[in-house]
Motif scaffolding. Structure first.
Motif, mmCIF file in Angstrom:
data_model
loop_
_atom_site.group_PDB
_atom_site.id
_atom_site.type_symbol
_atom_site.label_atom_id
_atom_site.label_comp_id
_atom_site.label_asym_id
_atom_site.label_seq_id
_atom_site.Cartn_x
_atom_site.Cartn_y
_atom_site.Cartn_z
ATOM 1 N N SER A 28 4.444 -6.525 12.544
ATOM 2 C CA SER A 28 3.245 -6.645 13.096
ATOM 3 C C SER A 28 2.013 -5.915 12.321
ATOM 4 N N ILE A 29 2.030 -4.717 12.058
ATOM 5 C CA ILE A 29 1.094 -3.732 11.589
ATOM 6 C C ILE A 29 1.175 -4.369 9.886
ATOM 7 N N GLY A 30 2.244 -4.560 9.263
ATOM 8 C CA GLY A 30 2.194 -5.027 7.973
ATOM 9 C C GLY A 30 1.675 -6.299 7.548
ATOM 10 N N GLN A 31 1.677 -7.404 8.681
ATOM 11 C CA GLN A 31 0.970 -8.345 8.525
ATOM 12 C C GLN A 31 -0.675 -8.218 8.568
ATOM 13 N N ALA A 32 -0.724 -7.440 9.739
ATOM 14 C CA ALA A 32 -2.315 -7.106 9.918
ATOM 15 C C ALA A 32 -2.997 -6.709 8.807
ATOM 16 N N VAL A 33 -2.217 -5.590 8.047
ATOM 17 C CA VAL A 33 -2.786 -5.062 6.928
ATOM 18 C C VAL A 33 -2.558 -5.978 5.837
ATOM 19 N N THR A 34 -1.794 -6.731 5.398
ATOM 20 C CA THR A 34 -1.677 -7.746 4.322
ATOM 21 C C THR A 34 -2.752 -8.821 4.707
ATOM 22 N N LYS A 35 -3.059 -9.220 5.770
ATOM 23 C CA LYS A 35 -3.941 -10.442 5.996
ATOM 24 C C LYS A 35 -5.337 -9.846 5.824
ATOM 25 N N GLU A 36 -5.804 -8.538 6.195
ATOM 26 C CA GLU A 36 -6.924 -7.798 5.892
ATOM 27 C C GLU A 36 -7.060 -7.521 4.409
ATOM 28 N N THR A 37 -6.382 -7.270 3.740
ATOM 29 C CA THR A 37 -6.243 -6.944 2.209
ATOM 30 C C THR A 37 -6.343 -8.717 1.494
ATOM 31 N N ARG A 38 -5.500 -9.508 1.972
ATOM 32 C CA ARG A 38 -5.877 -10.794 1.336
ATOM 33 C C ARG A 38 -7.185 -11.531 1.512
ATOM 34 N N LYS A 39 -7.949 -11.188 2.717
ATOM 35 C CA LYS A 39 -9.434 -11.674 2.851
ATOM 36 C C LYS A 39 -10.099 -11.267 1.813
ATOM 37 N N ARG A 40 -9.909 -9.959 1.306
ATOM 38 C CA ARG A 40 -10.806 -9.524 0.141
ATOM 39 C C ARG A 40 -10.602 -10.128 -1.207
ATOM 40 N N LYS A 41 -9.526 -11.020 -1.287
ATOM 41 C CA LYS A 41 -9.273 -11.549 -2.783
ATOM 42 C C LYS A 41 -8.778 -10.629 -3.730
ATOM 43 N N PRO A 42 -7.584 -10.091 -3.461
ATOM 44 C CA PRO A 42 -7.133 -9.123 -4.321
ATOM 45 C C PRO A 42 -6.314 -9.832 -5.680
ATOM 46 N N ARG A 43 -6.246 -9.157 -6.585
ATOM 47 C CA ARG A 43 -5.683 -9.745 -7.779
ATOM 48 C C ARG A 43 -4.106 -10.273 -7.390
#
Length: 103
Positions: free
Chosen positions: A42-57
């Motif tokens: 649950s925490i990993g998904q939330a962090v990953t989704k927030e990171t992905r919203k900012r278009k990482p390389r």
């Protein structure tokens, strides 16, 4: 569902900080690669989704649960679409293929 009253808060804790630093955060994340271990929880998904919203390389997501990883990847595709360069791999973290992806 608004859970803020349930947890005794009137507003989210970091909304103002994130908004104030939006340009700087986007710049830092968009030029970076991330390895998220435990990303299907649950925490990993939330962090990953927030990171992905900012278009990482690049975002490499790793978790022991194959079923939860499938759910996470489907959520990514639903929310963000299958973007150019998006790839999904099921790999053992100790394998040569995994080592090749860490670059």
């Amino acid at each position: 569902m608004n859970i803020l009253p349930i947890i005794g808060r009137h507003k989210e804790l970091f909304v103002e900080d994130v908004e104030r630093s939006k340009v700087e955060l986007f710049g830092a994340v968009s030029t970076s690669s991330f390895l998220a271990i435990g990303s299907a929880g649950s925490i990993g998904q939330a962090v990953t989704k927030e990171t992905r919203k900012r278009k990482p390389r690049k975002v490499l997501v790793v978790d022991i649960s194959g079923n939860n990883m499938v759910t996470l990847v489907r959520d990514f595709w639903s929310a963000c679409g299958y973007t150019n360069g998006s790839q999904t791999f099921a790999l053992d973290i100790g394998s040569r293929k995994y080592e090749a992806l860490k670059c």
